[in-house]
Enzyme design. Structure first.
Site, PDB file in Angstrom:
ATOM      1  CE  LYS A   8       8.459   5.596   8.505  1.00  0.00           C
ATOM      2  NZ  LYS A   8       7.667   3.630   7.838  1.00  0.00           N
ATOM      3  NE  ARG A  29      -4.111   5.021   6.120  1.00  0.00           N
ATOM      4  CZ  ARG A  29      -3.212   5.175   6.683  1.00  0.00           C
ATOM      5  NH1 ARG A  29      -2.834   4.684   8.555  1.00  0.00           N
ATOM      6  NH2 ARG A  29      -2.356   5.687   6.326  1.00  0.00           N
ATOM      7  CD  GLU A  31       7.440  -0.007   7.966  1.00  0.00           C
ATOM      8  OE1 GLU A  31       6.262   0.790   7.762  1.00  0.00           O
ATOM      9  OE2 GLU A  31       8.438   0.871   7.581  1.00  0.00           O
ATOM     10  N   GLY A  32       4.066   1.050  11.520  1.00  0.00           N
ATOM     11  CA  GLY A  32       3.021   1.144  12.566  1.00  0.00           C
ATOM     12  C   GLY A  32       2.790   1.916  13.151  1.00  0.00           C
ATOM     13  NE  ARG A  47      -2.121   1.871   3.160  1.00  0.00           N
ATOM     14  CZ  ARG A  47      -2.202   1.891   4.709  1.00  0.00           C
ATOM     15  NH1 ARG A  47      -2.762   0.668   4.926  1.00  0.00           N
ATOM     16  NH2 ARG A  47      -1.292   2.204   5.108  1.00  0.00           N
ATOM     17  CD  GLU A  71       4.322   4.048   6.062  1.00  0.00           C
ATOM     18  OE1 GLU A  71       5.778   3.871   6.024  1.00  0.00           O
ATOM     19  OE2 GLU A  71       3.318   3.794   6.867  1.00  0.00           O
ATOM     20  CE  LYS A 130       7.585   9.786   7.460  1.00  0.00           C
ATOM     21  NZ  LYS A 130       6.483   9.435   6.518  1.00  0.00           N
ATOM     22  CG  ASN A 190       2.949   0.987   4.273  1.00  0.00           C
ATOM     23  OD1 ASN A 190       3.308   1.397   5.650  1.00  0.00           O
ATOM     24  ND2 ASN A 190       1.916   1.802   3.879  1.00  0.00           N
TER      25      ASN A 190
END
Ligand code: ADP
Ligand code: MG
Length: 450
Positions: free
Chosen positions: A279, A425, A343-344, A91, A109, A339, A111
């Site tokens: 990243k 989102r 992740e998450g 994604r 980003e 960053k 994923n």
């Protein structure tokens, strides 16, 4: 979603917007159009294995306990690799950047592991479409609110990957092994994909945690994975976990990851593809020299489209660029997000907090981070429904576009490159992070406008 303290027996609706949020049609179409080239770009990252390993080796020095261990695991497994096919459900996330009257999607980003909210995005766009069609939102037309097909597309992707395994090994009745987190609250997003995969393709999904893998799944002497109860052969190991240090509380989980990695099942994704989502890699891809050497099978026009989605991302190491970035971070922190390689959600450092954070860290550790220019999102208004309560306010949105891939590491060919759907989102402008599961954001749908 399951409730936090409900022990898996009580649920609450996922947070959502009451209405679709306005989104520029051209920006939406552009995000969908760049997904296939992005899928290919990450294929190129992964098949340039030597380059990728050398970048990750440098990175691992800052983070030996997690990134370093994953890299070691990959190196160890590589020597025993028996399955040339490798898969991914990706994604790519974007925010529409508004500057000088122009709106342009900019990538937040990319994923490569455990992407979520595909299924719930489909449900939410269906909900909004229902409210329009039944006349409740009489000011909206269904033509302007596209349905996200992500639920169906992701399930089809898994069915295709399972199909490739069946054809390769001349077997039938195989199942997908979903590696899930214990106590996962976002279980319905996963279950909907599981049921669609069964309804439409008769492929079962077996859910296990990393800790339970070796108890429940045995291996034949040719490395095939068999779910012991029912003697079911596993075609695809589908990770909805295993991306964060907390997913490996003990050696048992590391052992399980290696056990799966060296099996004959197709991994979705394998460890090196997961690591390609670092990243740091995203930062390197914004460098022309790197992008040009990794653009095989991508047309120059597509490369230009990819580049349009990039904002400036700087290394924070002790290279000349890194030293310059350190200066920028201290002099103009309000323009940046810092960053780490995690992740998450919940790991980034924003704006004015950056200098203080850097001060608290030995300089030798700064290189573990990237410094990314903040995208300036167009604001909108909507109402967010969370646990039955309505919140009003200025909102910003992030569009995610899903990708399905299957690659053959022997022939270096792309066997599948699909775009199964999208996700919007939305979060209240007042919060920096947008992760839905992490509790900051909600799911939304798009109302396309000119
Ligand atoms: P994670 O891997 O934790 O999901 P992300 O890079 O997606 O990390 O960042 C988390 C959130 O922070 C994003 O969903 C977005 O809301 C915000 N964010 C990240 N990068 C930027 C940026 N360059 N500009 C504006 N917001 C950003
Ligand atoms: Mg993210």
């Amino acid at each position: 979603m399951l409730t936090a303290g409900g022990k898996g027996s009580t649920a609450v609706h996922a947070p959502l917007t009451l209405r679709p949020t306005k989104f520029k049609k051209a920006a939406f179409e552009e995000a969908l159009a760049v997904q296939k080239p992005f899928n290919t770009l990450y294929h190129n990252v992964v098949r340039n294995e030597e380059w990728l390993e050398s970048v990750l080796t440098e990175l691992a020095k800052f983070d030996p306990a997690f990134s370093g261990r994953l890299l070691d695991l990959h190196i160890k497994a590589k020597a025993q690799r028996t399955q040339p096919l490798t898969a991914g459900l990706f994604r790519s996330d974007y925010i529409v950047h508004s500057a000088e009257g122009k709106d342009q999607i900019k990538q937040v980003e990319f994923n490569t592991v455990s992407v979520s909210f595909g299924a719930l995005s489909t449900r939410l766009t269906e909900l909004h479409n229902y409210l329009i069609e039944s006349g409740i939102y009489c000011d909206l037309s269904i033509e302007s609110v596209p349905k996200s097909k992500a639920l169906y597309g992701l399930a089809k992707g898994l069915a295709d990957i399972d199909g490739a395994y069946r054809a390769q090994n001349n077997v039938s009745g195989t199942a997908v092994l979903a590696i899930v987190q214990p106590g996962e609250r976002n279980a319905m997003d996963q279950r909907l994909v599981e049921y669609e995969l069964f309804d439409s393709y008769k492929v079962r999904t077996l859910r296990v945690t990393l800790s339970d893998v070796q108890e429940l799944v045995r291996k034949t002497d040719t490395g095939r994975l068999i779910y012991t109860a029912g003697n079911t052969e596993i075609s695809v190991v589908y990770y909805r976990s295993a991306y964060s240090p907390s997913d490996y509380p003990t050696e048992k989980e590391w052992d399980a990851r290696l056990y799966l990695e060296v099996s004959h099942a197709i991994k979705c994704p394998n460890v090196i593809t997961q690591l390609a989502g670092a990243k740091k890699i995203q930062q390197l891809l914004t460098e022309d020299k790197v992008l040009n050497t990794l653009s095989q099978d991508i047309t120059p026009d597509e490369v230009a489209l990819l580049k349009n989605t990039f904002v400036a991302i700087h290394p924070m190491d002790d290279s000349p660029q890194g030293l310059n970035a350190r200066k920028l971070a201290n002099e103009h922190p309000e323009r940046y997000v810092l960053k780490p390689q995690r992740e998450g959600g919940g790991n980034n450092i924003y704006k004015e907090s950056i200098p203080e954070f850097l001060k608290s860290l030995p300089e030798s550790q700064w290189g573990a981070h990237i410094l990314m220019e903040l995208i300036n999102p167009a604001q909108s208004t909507n109402q967010i429904l969370r646990e039955g309560r309505l919140y009003d306010g200025e909102i910003v949105s992030e569009l995610g576009v899903f990708g399905t891939v299957l690659w053959d590491t022997d022939s270096q060919k792309e066997l599948i490159n699909d775009v199964p759907g999208f996700l919007l989102r939305t979060k209240l402008q007042s919060s920096n992070e947008g992760g839905v599961a992490a509790g900051f954001g909600c799911i939304d749908s798009v109302q396309l406008v000119d």
